[in-house]
Design a protein around this motif. Structure first.
Motif, short mmCIF file in Angstrom:
data_model
loop_
_atom_site.label_atom_id
_atom_site.label_comp_id
_atom_site.label_asym_id
_atom_site.label_seq_id
_atom_site.Cartn_x
_atom_site.Cartn_y
_atom_site.Cartn_z
N ASP A 134 0.86 -1.18 0.00
CA ASP A 134 0.00 0.00 0.00
C ASP A 134 0.90 1.24 0.00
O ASP A 134 1.78 1.39 0.84
N THR A 135 0.67 2.14 -0.96
CA THR A 135 1.56 3.29 -1.12
C THR A 135 1.55 4.20 0.10
O THR A 135 2.59 4.77 0.47
N GLN A 136 0.38 4.35 0.77
CA GLN A 136 0.33 5.20 1.95
C GLN A 136 1.19 4.62 3.08
O GLN A 136 1.94 5.34 3.74
N ARG A 138 3.66 2.39 2.81
CA ARG A 138 5.07 2.40 2.43
C ARG A 138 5.67 3.80 2.63
O ARG A 138 6.78 3.95 3.13
N GLY A 139 4.89 4.81 2.27
CA GLY A 139 5.37 6.17 2.44
C GLY A 139 5.61 6.53 3.89
O GLY A 139 6.61 7.17 4.23
N ARG A 140 4.70 6.09 4.78
CA ARG A 140 4.85 6.41 6.20
C ARG A 140 6.03 5.65 6.81
O ARG A 140 6.79 6.20 7.60
N VAL A 141 6.17 4.38 6.45
CA VAL A 141 7.28 3.59 6.97
C VAL A 141 8.60 4.17 6.48
O VAL A 141 9.55 4.33 7.25
N GLU A 142 8.66 4.50 5.21
CA GLU A 142 9.89 5.06 4.65
C GLU A 142 10.17 6.45 5.22
O GLU A 142 11.33 6.84 5.40
N HIS A 143 9.11 7.20 5.55
CA HIS A 143 9.29 8.53 6.13
C HIS A 143 9.98 8.42 7.48
O HIS A 143 10.89 9.21 7.79
N ALA A 144 9.55 7.47 8.30
CA ALA A 144 10.16 7.30 9.62
C ALA A 144 11.65 7.00 9.48
O ALA A 144 12.49 7.61 10.16
N ALA A 145 11.99 6.06 8.60
CA ALA A 145 13.40 5.71 8.39
C ALA A 145 14.17 6.89 7.82
O ALA A 145 15.32 7.14 8.20
#
Length: 222
Positions: A134-136, A138-145
């Motif tokens: 899910d793009t949302q 993935r974006g949130r997980v990648e944002h944290a990292a």
């Protein structure tokens, strides 16, 4: 034994809570369920039942299961970033004595180990989400990292004198190593204490970083 249903057949409800307290409770319950069962196997009914609230109450806080999941991921990311902020603060507060750079690296590694120790399998929501297609999400997980990496890169750029592109690569490598070690320790630690893991990973990372510290770095005890 108390009947879980009242005379009208409705589910027994928990005590009333202030809005902020209820939201915190729902996030805690969702974190546990998502971590143990996975996103796709948990329903809003499951969360409402565990919290002893009606679904309308749950939906007033979180319009959908995805919104709730994203809120959990955001909270996990904020917790980890706060731990890393505390770890790098001494380098920016200064003055820095010789050898303290290794202490900061150890603090970053320890932040990851402490995070997984507290979060347990729920740390996988931030590191290995089962909804990353899910793009949302993935974006949130990648944002944290990315936020953690950015923060470490800011510090490394000043310490090494390297350009930001180089610092970004170095920070990403440090984060990946700390995260990988923390996840391995969580699942396969075999009784190995946090202190020993921090020592090992710090030795690995610092031996490389020490050679990159710029020669004119202004130590406080110079």
């Amino acid at each position: 034994m108390t009947d879980p249903q009242d005379a009208s057949g409705s589910r027994a409800r928990g005590r009333r809570m202030a809005r902020a307290e209820r939201r915190s409770q729902l996030l805690t319950i969702a974190l546990d369920l998502f971590a143990t069962e996975g996103f796709h196997h948990v329903s809003m009914d499951d969360i409402a039942e565990r919290a002893q609230v009606s679904k309308p109450v749950l939906y007033r806080h979180f319009p959908s299961k995805l919104d709730l999941y994203l809120a959990v991921v955001d909270q996990q990311g904020a917790d980890l970033l706060a731990a890393v902020e505390r770890a790098v603060a001494p380098l920016e507060a200064g003055p820095v004595a010789r050898g303290e750079g290794r202490t900061v690296v150890a603090a970053v590694v320890e932040a990851y180990l402490a995070f997984v120790q507290v979060a347990g399998e729920s740390s996988t929501l931030l590191f290995e989400s089962d909804v990353t297609r899910d793009t949302q999400v993935r974006g949130r997980v990648e944002h944290a990292a990315a936020e953690v990496t950015r923060r470490i890169a800011e510090v490394l750029s000043g310490v090494t004198g390297r350009g930001r592109a180089d610092a970004d690569v170095l920070a990403a490598a440090l984060v990946a190593t700390a995260q990988g070690a923390a996840t391995y320790w969580l699942r396969h630690g075999g009784g190995q204490g946090i202190e020993r893991v921090v020592e090992l990973v710090t030795d690995l990372q610092w031996r490389g970083l020490a050679g990159l510290v710029r020669p004119d770095y202004p130590y406080g005890d110079a």
